[in-house]
Scaffold this motif. Structure first.
Motif, short mmCIF file in Angstrom:
data_model
loop_
_atom_site.label_atom_id
_atom_site.label_comp_id
_atom_site.label_asym_id
_atom_site.label_seq_id
_atom_site.Cartn_x
_atom_site.Cartn_y
_atom_site.Cartn_z
N LEU A 139 0.84 -1.19 0.00
CA LEU A 139 0.00 0.00 0.00
C LEU A 139 0.87 1.24 0.00
CD1 LEU A 139 -2.33 -1.40 2.71
CD2 LEU A 139 -3.08 -0.81 0.43
N GLY A 140 0.86 1.98 -1.10
CA GLY A 140 1.56 3.26 -1.11
C GLY A 140 3.03 3.13 -0.74
N SER A 141 3.53 4.15 -0.05
CA SER A 141 4.94 4.19 0.32
C SER A 141 5.22 3.29 1.51
CB SER A 141 5.29 5.62 0.72
OG SER A 141 4.64 5.91 1.94
N GLU A 142 6.49 3.23 1.87
CA GLU A 142 6.86 2.41 3.04
C GLU A 142 6.17 2.95 4.29
OE1 GLU A 142 11.01 1.63 5.06
OE2 GLU A 142 11.06 1.04 2.95
N ILE A 143 6.06 4.28 4.37
CA ILE A 143 5.41 4.89 5.55
C ILE A 143 3.95 4.45 5.61
CG2 ILE A 143 4.65 7.07 6.58
CD1 ILE A 143 7.18 8.35 5.43
N ASP A 144 3.27 4.45 4.43
CA ASP A 144 1.87 4.01 4.40
C ASP A 144 1.75 2.55 4.83
OD1 ASP A 144 0.98 6.44 3.42
OD2 ASP A 144 1.35 5.88 1.34
N GLN A 145 2.66 1.73 4.28
CA GLN A 145 2.63 0.30 4.58
C GLN A 145 2.78 0.08 6.09
OE1 GLN A 145 2.12 -2.03 2.31
NE2 GLN A 145 2.94 -3.95 3.06
N ARG A 146 3.72 0.80 6.67
CA ARG A 146 3.99 0.64 8.10
C ARG A 146 2.77 1.11 8.91
NH1 ARG A 146 8.93 3.91 9.84
NH2 ARG A 146 9.66 2.92 7.98
N ALA A 147 2.20 2.24 8.50
CA ALA A 147 1.06 2.79 9.24
C ALA A 147 -0.14 1.85 9.17
CB ALA A 147 0.69 4.17 8.69
N VAL A 148 -0.39 1.29 7.97
CA VAL A 148 -1.52 0.37 7.82
C VAL A 148 -1.29 -0.87 8.68
CG1 VAL A 148 -2.66 -1.21 6.22
CG2 VAL A 148 -2.25 1.14 5.55
N MET A 149 -0.06 -1.37 8.63
CA MET A 149 0.27 -2.57 9.40
C MET A 149 0.02 -2.34 10.88
SD MET A 149 3.77 -4.51 8.65
CE MET A 149 3.73 -5.21 7.05
N MET A 150 0.49 -1.17 11.34
CA MET A 150 0.35 -0.86 12.76
C MET A 150 -1.13 -0.69 13.11
SD MET A 150 2.58 1.95 14.68
CE MET A 150 2.13 2.48 16.31
N GLY A 151 -1.86 0.01 12.22
CA GLY A 151 -3.30 0.19 12.45
C GLY A 151 -4.02 -1.14 12.54
N LEU A 152 -3.67 -2.07 11.63
CA LEU A 152 -4.34 -3.38 11.62
C LEU A 152 -4.03 -4.17 12.89
CD1 LEU A 152 -3.75 -4.42 7.89
CD2 LEU A 152 -5.89 -3.67 8.91
N MET A 153 -2.76 -4.09 13.32
CA MET A 153 -2.37 -4.83 14.53
C MET A 153 -3.12 -4.30 15.76
SD MET A 153 1.66 -5.63 14.59
CE MET A 153 2.30 -4.77 13.21
N LEU A 154 -3.16 -2.97 15.86
CA LEU A 154 -3.82 -2.37 17.03
C LEU A 154 -5.33 -2.63 16.97
CD1 LEU A 154 -1.71 0.90 17.12
CD2 LEU A 154 -1.75 -0.85 18.90
N HIS A 155 -5.89 -2.62 15.76
CA HIS A 155 -7.32 -2.89 15.62
C HIS A 155 -7.62 -4.32 16.07
CE1 HIS A 155 -11.13 -2.57 12.85
NE2 HIS A 155 -11.41 -2.75 14.13
N ALA A 156 -6.76 -5.27 15.66
CA ALA A 156 -6.96 -6.67 16.06
C ALA A 156 -6.88 -6.80 17.58
CB ALA A 156 -5.92 -7.56 15.39
N LYS A 157 -5.92 -6.08 18.18
CA LYS A 157 -5.77 -6.13 19.64
C LYS A 157 -7.02 -5.54 20.31
CE LYS A 157 -3.78 -7.15 23.25
NZ LYS A 157 -3.69 -8.58 23.31
N GLY A 158 -7.50 -4.41 19.75
CA GLY A 158 -8.70 -3.77 20.29
C GLY A 158 -9.89 -4.72 20.27
N LYS A 159 -10.06 -5.43 19.14
CA LYS A 159 -11.16 -6.39 19.03
C LYS A 159 -11.05 -7.49 20.09
CE LYS A 159 -12.55 -6.32 14.22
NZ LYS A 159 -13.83 -5.74 14.61
N HIS A 160 -9.79 -7.91 20.31
CA HIS A 160 -9.54 -8.95 21.30
C HIS A 160 -9.99 -8.46 22.69
CE1 HIS A 160 -7.50 -12.54 22.77
NE2 HIS A 160 -7.04 -11.80 23.76
#
Length: 558
Positions: free
Chosen positions: A140-161
């Motif tokens: 997704l987009g630049s490396e910064i975008d990729q990192r931000a999406v990855m982090m967002g997805l991880m935190l979202h999964a943790k939140g759901k948990h």
């Protein structure tokens, strides 16, 4: 005249024998607080017919407070009780622990995302990758975008948990961090994925479950963003999603939750008609999601668990054939994923053997394969790619030039020597920690042989005093001779493990391995449908509760 009041929210039930003429708000609050196990009645908000009941300070009654009947509470009124602030039973210690834990979650997600977003060699034996719903990897987009999406997805999964475990307060904090991460992304990158709107809905769900009335205006804004985001991502009438998901209906439960929350917000802001429509639409979806008993037992008779059978039927509009196809597909996907994961694990192990490029990236295995196909020796080709930042052409130049070629060989040899020395040093440390004297350990290693032989050599002589408990009692009863197995099992587990441990140890400063494992487990347990997989029992009760409150309020207002 004694009245009945129906209470819902922090406590659900009927208060009998309420004297509307002489009970004040504070009497009612105390009653509700007592039944809600809330130590402090001040934290209870009472809402009747869409208004928060307050002791109106402006026109105080002559005795100082208004009675319930003066506030418009009638017999059979429905009252919603909410908690306005977390119960103060929580000590500061608990809050402190919670904030430390949240800080750990943020730090671990940041570390994982940084390591996995840029193609560096993972420290773990897995790779975190962003996939779309069909399981294809996406950049997704630049490396910064990729990192931000990855982090967002991880935190979202943790939140759901955390939501699953009923810990809504911490979930809200973690979801807020996830929202921050997504906000760093280029909006174009994320407008076609529905993770961000789903995160918004999850946040409002937490507000709702905390029954905190102060969130109303914020919730309204979030739900508007969520609805717009979902329509963009799923297409008109979810058409785009239907195509992606092969004609399935995974999103019904999600839309139900969205409409319920929209109905709740509309109700509390006095928009009764809007509330009624949203809640009625949510109720229709609730009915649609109820799994028929015959369908369920049919799918379960094929050997599927109740949970999986229900989920499959809900995602396929209760169609038995569709549900079974879905389950078969899911199983095949899981197997394929497991195979891919194992393959990737082996690849990472192989990449670790080759070391990293000057920019700390792993050796590109695809390019390595090409060079090996041409006929170059694998280790040599890997070294050529490593030092040339995976540039195949430059690597070829180095391999075909006799001078640089012999230089590559020297480097490989010296790396092997270094590795062996590192492994040996670490093995010496381990053995010293078992209680042997350092100079004797070094001498025993100098004589050569593997770890087993070294340990045999050391245990043949009397041990240092404090080592006694470590040794099997057989050695002592044999009159001090070295018995066949004088050492604890762990000591002789072989030099390979020691070596692997050393490799990893020196690579990195402190990692919060425990929290990183927790986060990666949250992701590993999910799949393409996790976001839509909502058990709608609580929603069903809330829909009924609010619809009847809307009816009551409508009658009262007439």
């Amino acid at each position: 005249m004694m009245a009945k009041l129906k209470i819902a929210g922090t406590w659900s039930g009927v208060l009998e024998e309420v004297n509307l003429e002489n009970w004040t708000i504070s009497c009612l609050r105390e009653e509700v607080a007592k039944r809600s196990n809330c130590e402090n009645p001040h934290f209870i908000n009472l809402i009747c017919a869409g208004r928060i009941l307050k002791d109106d300070d402006d026109h105080h009654h002559h005795n100082g407070t208004l009675t319930l009947s003066q506030l418009g509470v009638k017999n059979n009124s429905k009252i919603l009780a909410t908690l306005s602030s977390p119960q103060q039973g929580h000590s500061l210690v608990v809050q402190e622990q919670s904030s430390q834990r949240l800080a750990r979650i943020r730090a671990a997600a940041t570390a994982l995302a940084e390591r996995h977003a840029d193609g560096s060699l993972p420290l773990e034996d897995f790779n975190i990758e962003v996939e779309d719903q069909s399981g294809q990897k996406v950049r997704l987009g630049s490396e910064i975008d990729q990192r931000a999406v990855m982090m967002g997805l991880m935190l979202h999964a943790k939140g759901k948990h955390l939501i699953k475990g009923g810990n809504y307060k911490d979930a809200l904090e973690v979801l807020t961090m996830g929202e921050e991460s997504f906000s760093i992304c280029d909006p174009k990158v994320i407008e076609l994925i529905d993770n961000v709107p789903i995160l918004q809905i999850d946040m409002v769900w937490c507000y709702f479950m905390l029954r905190d009335i102060r969130w109303l205006s914020d919730a309204g804004k979030r739900l508007e963003m969520a609805r717009a985001g979902i329509e963009r991502a799923h297409g008109k009438d979810s058409l785009r999603l239907r195509l992606l998901q092969g004609g399935r209906y995974p999103e019904v439960a999600l839309h139900l939750r969205l409409e319920l929350l929209e109905g709740v917000v509309a109700f509390h802001t006095g928009q009764l008609e809007k509330s009624r429509q949203a809640l009625a639409s949510a109720r229709a979806k609730f009915v649609q999601l109820q799994v028929p008993v015959e369908a369920l037992s049919l799918v379960m008779s094929m050997g599927y668990s109740q949970r999986n059978a229900k989920r499959a039927l809900r995602m396929n509009n209760q169609d038995v054939g569709g549900a079974i196809d879905f389950l078969v597909e899911e199983k095949a996907k899981k197997l394929q994923k497991r195979e891919e994961d194992l393959k990737r694990r082996d690849e990472i192990w192989e990449q670790k053997q080759y070391g990293v490029t000057p920019l700390k990236k792993a050796v590109d295995l695809e390019r390595l394969k090409e060079l090996v196909t041409i006929g170059f020796e694998k280790e040599l080709a890997a070294e050529a790619l490593r030092r040339n930042e995976n540039d195949t052409q430059k690597a070829l130049d180095d391999l075909t030039n006799p001078e640089t070629n012999s230089d590559l060989q020297v480097k490989i040899e010296s790396r092997k020597m270094k590795r062996q020395k590192k492994a040996k040093d670490s093995a010496i440390e381990k053995v010293v920690q078992m209680g042997f004297e350092r100079s004797r350990v070094v001498a025993a290693f100098e004589e050569g042989g593997n770890l087993e032989e070294v340990l045999q050599r050391l245990t043949a002589q009397p041990l240092a005093e404090n080592m006694q408990p470590q040794v099997n009692s057989t050695a002592a009863s044999d009159g001090g001779g070295s018995s066949s197995n004088p050492l604890p099992e762990t000591a002789s587990s072989g030099i390979v493990d020691l070596m692997n441990e050393v490799e990893d140890l020196n690579e990195i400063d402190e990692r919060d391995v425990e929290m990183e494992d927790e986060l990666s487990a949250d992701i590993a347990n999910g799949d393409a449908f996790t976001d839509y997989d909502i058990e709608v029992n609580i929603e069903g009760e809330a829909i009924t509760e609010y619809l009847s409150m809307v009816e009551t309020a409508a009658i009262t207002s007439k």
